[in-house]
Scaffold this active site. Structure first.
Site, PDB file in Angstrom:
ATOM      1  N   ASP A   1       0.665  -1.193  -0.320  1.00  0.00           N
ATOM      2  CA  ASP A   1      -0.178   0.263  -0.099  1.00  0.00           C
ATOM      3  C   ASP A   1       0.545   1.377   0.005  1.00  0.00           C
ATOM      4  OD1 ASP A   1      -2.573   1.047   0.456  1.00  0.00           O
ATOM      5  OD2 ASP A   1      -1.734   1.686   1.879  1.00  0.00           O
TER       6      ASP A   1
ATOM      7  N   GLU B   1       1.459  -0.583  -4.664  1.00  0.00           N
ATOM      8  CA  GLU B   1       0.321   0.664  -5.155  1.00  0.00           C
ATOM      9  C   GLU B   1       1.638   1.366  -5.587  1.00  0.00           C
ATOM     10  OE1 GLU B   1      -3.585   1.784  -4.153  1.00  0.00           O
ATOM     11  OE2 GLU B   1      -1.891   2.760  -2.195  1.00  0.00           O
TER      12      GLU B   1
END
Length: 704
Positions: free
Chosen positions: A345, A381
């Protein structure tokens, strides 16, 4: 409780049971002393000062401490907020290396290290009654000769899902395992995944997390879980097991079951920030252990944080201890929990030096040198909220990325946006403009159109505006709008024509996604028509808004998606491991791909730039494809012609002259779904309905 403590060892950090007792070790560079806090079944606390310090690691060994023991730490040191020093021994702290977290945070002023009226002053209230506990565990587990599937990335089809949401309302399984690791591993769910044909599940955060105070006040929870407080502990609420020690075994059993079915497990991990929020957030673990070590402090004001995550804090990955913590966590999930990869993330936040994103940072060096982490799947990401945070295409070799430009380009094309054709073509053939830099391949691109963060596929083509009122933020959260799809009134309707149009667009998008070069990622539930009723930010909706609705699944859409994945699996022309170079000088038979206008003429550079162009044909040559076994081996597949029409009206296609006279068959037509005659010979000209894709095949070796 009476216990004696001995010096023990500084490594490994955390609580390590050896069969006779447990070693405890905690790093704090600026803390002066550490108390180990042991809790009995009645919640009575016994404090033992860790007697030895080695390289800032405080450690001690306690005999006869066995699995199931609840514990925490209290760290002594200076309270000097202006210097970033926030030590407060009145606060019970979770072990950053704890394998299990038992209990929930009970929100009260006691869990904050500072006085609520005067943040510069220390709060002296004891937080133990409001805090969960870390738990000593035994790692023993019978893996039964577990073998990871090791699916090559270029052959992967990833399925993003939430552990709880996929089975929370599934009436086909026992009620006590719905919404749990055991529920995900149930025969009903596993058979759905196997029949669908996906090769990996990408699980939204399973590290232990907490729900923010303001959400609890609204009667909501942090359903998504991007609020981590335990990098080693599987989230307790997802375990059906009542005994905390069984939580780890239940997670391992889930992985073992999925591996037996040939499905890999990829974890969405959140190492960029923690659940302790901004400088005035709660004191749950890192902040009280050593605020100046774990967080990026503002060099001009050490009482403030640098925040690249929009979550209040950023972990200081430039500090050796934070890097050690992350690497130890990653190795634990691979070696002890047998997971197959990670999706990071806000990955640029992990790659920053003091400010700039640096793809040669210590974080990447450690990842690439590590013999354990270096062998699993690594997905970024590729954006955060800091300066130059959008890094799509910028990650090192061996990394794949969520391709946000793929999402945007495919949406633009199927929404009928002008001047979207050129970008769409680039995305369909693997995004070479982003990744073809000498070290990366089409599998560097994780292609997706929908993900947990945003509309589901069904909602994408149904709603022109978000409907997030249930989140309690006045519908201000989430993306501001969804570009109009001109598909009629929003929401559910009995209008057959409107629903048919929406269904056509969903099938066209799924066809594009699953036939594109690169690695497709399917948002879990899109294959059954899952809706969130227009909520495009369901992070706090732990209810039927975000859970799968198995009672009303779209059987036809499921069958269509399954067929697409089967086609991709059986035909390597759609999952090449090398770049497509286009039509060769020797003509179409010797090139690997070619693009054509609707009149059958080859696309010229100026054709891509026509603003109104929304239809195109792609030819894929299957005669020579590098295999997965050796770059020297060539596979032979069929040849395919893919016709795209993003106009609302039908478009007339003419077969390219080089392809006339060959025997073509219609393999799939997204406008009608399955159940049509798939073996008819394609004519030299024909009509393609609006918002649809046709897939035609010419079997190699067959002529007219």
């Amino acid at each position: 409780m009476t216990a004696s403590i001995w010096p023990g060892k500084p490594y490994p950090q955390g609580a390590t049971y050896d069969g006779s007792g447990t070693n405890f070790a905690l790093f704090t560079e600026h803390g002066q002393a550490v108390d180990l806090c042991l809790f009995d079944a009645d919640g009575q606390e016994t404090r033992l000062r860790l007697p030895q310090t080695s390289g800032f690691v405080h450690h001690g060994y306690v005999s006869e401490i066995s699995p199931g023991q609840r514990y925490g730490f209290r760290v002594h040191g200076d309270w000097k907020p202006s210097e970033g020093s926030l030590f407060n021994p009145a606060k019970l702290l979770l072990d950053p290396y704890g394998r299990v977290v038992y209990g929930d945070v009970t929100w009260s002023s006691a869990v904050f290290g500072h006085d609520q009226e005067d943040p510069g002053e220390i709060d002296a209230a004891d937080s133990a009654a409001s805090m969960p506990r870390s738990v000593v565990v035994d790692n023993a587990f019978d893996w039964e000769d577990d073998q990871p599937p090791r699916t090559p990335m270029f052959e992967s089809v990833i399925y993003e899902t939430h552990v709880k949401g996929i089975s929370a309302s599934l009436s086909d399984i026992p009620e006590d395992i719905r919404g749990t690791y055991a529920g995900l591993a149930s025969e009903r769910v596993v058979s759905h995944l196997v029949d669908l044909g996906v090769t990996a599940v990408e699980l939204m955060p399973v590290h232990h997390h907490v729900s923010e105070h303001d959400l609890i006040d609204k009667g909501l929870t942090n359903y998504w879980g991007y609020s981590t407080i335990g990098f080693f502990a599987p989230h307790a609420a997802y375990a059906a097991a009542a005994d905390p020690c069984d939580q780890v075994r239940e997670f391992k059993s889930m992985v073992r079951t999925l591996h037996k079915a040939g499905i890999e497990v990829i974890l969405d991990v959140v190492y960029n920030h923690s659940a302790e929020s901004g400088p005035l957030g709660p004191m749950l673990s890192f902040r009280g252990i050593d605020n100046a070590t774990y967080y990026r402090l503002d060099p001009e004001d050490a009482s403030s944080y640098i925040d690249y995550t929009a979550c209040g804090n950023s972990m200081d990955v430039g500090h050796p201890q934070v890097l050690t913590l992350i690497m130890d966590s990653l190795r634990y999930w691979v070696e002890e929990m047998h997971v197959d990869g990670f999706r990071f993330d806000l990955a640029p936040a992990l790659a920053r030096d003091r400010q700039d994103v640096n793809m040669h940072s210590s974080f990447f060096d450690l990842i690439h040198q590590d013999p354990v982490i270096g062998r699993v799947k690594l997905i970024a990401e590729p954006w955060d909220v800091g300066p130059d945070g959008y890094q799509v295409g910028g990650f090192p070799a061996r990394w794949s990325e969520w391709n946000g430009k793929y999402r945007d380009s495919v949406r633009d094309f199927w929404q009928g946006k002008d001047s979207s054709l050129a970008d769409f073509g680039s995305r369909f053939v693997g995004s070479a403009d982003l990744y073809r830099n000498g070290t990366r391949r089409p599998q560097s691109s994780i292609n997706f159109v929908t993900a947990h963060d945003g509309f589901t596929m069904r909602d994408l083509v149904t709603y022109n505006e978000k409907h997030n009122d249930a989140n309690g933020e006045g519908n201000r959260d989430g993306d501001n709008h969804n570009r109009s799809w001109n598909s009629g009134a929003e929401g559910d309707t009995d209008d057959h024509a409107i629903n048919a149009t929406r269904g056509k667009r969903v099938r066209a998008i799924l066809t594009t996604l699953l036939l594109s070069q690169g690695v497709p990622m399917l948002l879990g539930g899109d294959e059954i028509g899952r809706t969130q009723r227009g909520n495009n930010n369901a992070y706090c909706q732990d209810n039927d808004v975000a859970w799968y609705d198995w009672e009303h699944l779209d059987e036809d859409l499921l069958a269509f998606t399954t067929e697409l994945i089967r086609i991709r699996r059986e035909h390597p022309v759609f999952r090449r491991r090398t770049w497509l170079d286009g039509r060769s000088a020797d003509g179409i038979e010797h090139g690997d791909a070619a693009w054509f206008n609707t009149d059958g003429t080859p696309m010229k550079p100026e054709d891509w730039d026509r603003g109104y162009a929304k239809s195109v044909a792609a030819y894929l040559n299957g005669r020579s494809i590098p295999s997965s076994d050796s770059m020297g081996v060539q596979l032979v597949d069929d040849n395919f012609l893919v016709l795209f029409n993003a106009h609302s009206d039908s478009v007339h296609f003419t077969m390219p002259a080089d392809l006339v006279g060959l025997r073509w068959e219609i393999v799939l037509y997204s406008a009608t779904g399955l159940g049509v005659d798939l073996s008819i010979d394609a004519p030299e000209t024909g009509e393609l309905e609006g918002w649809s894709v046709a897939l035609l095949r010419q079997r190699n070796g067959e002529g007219t």
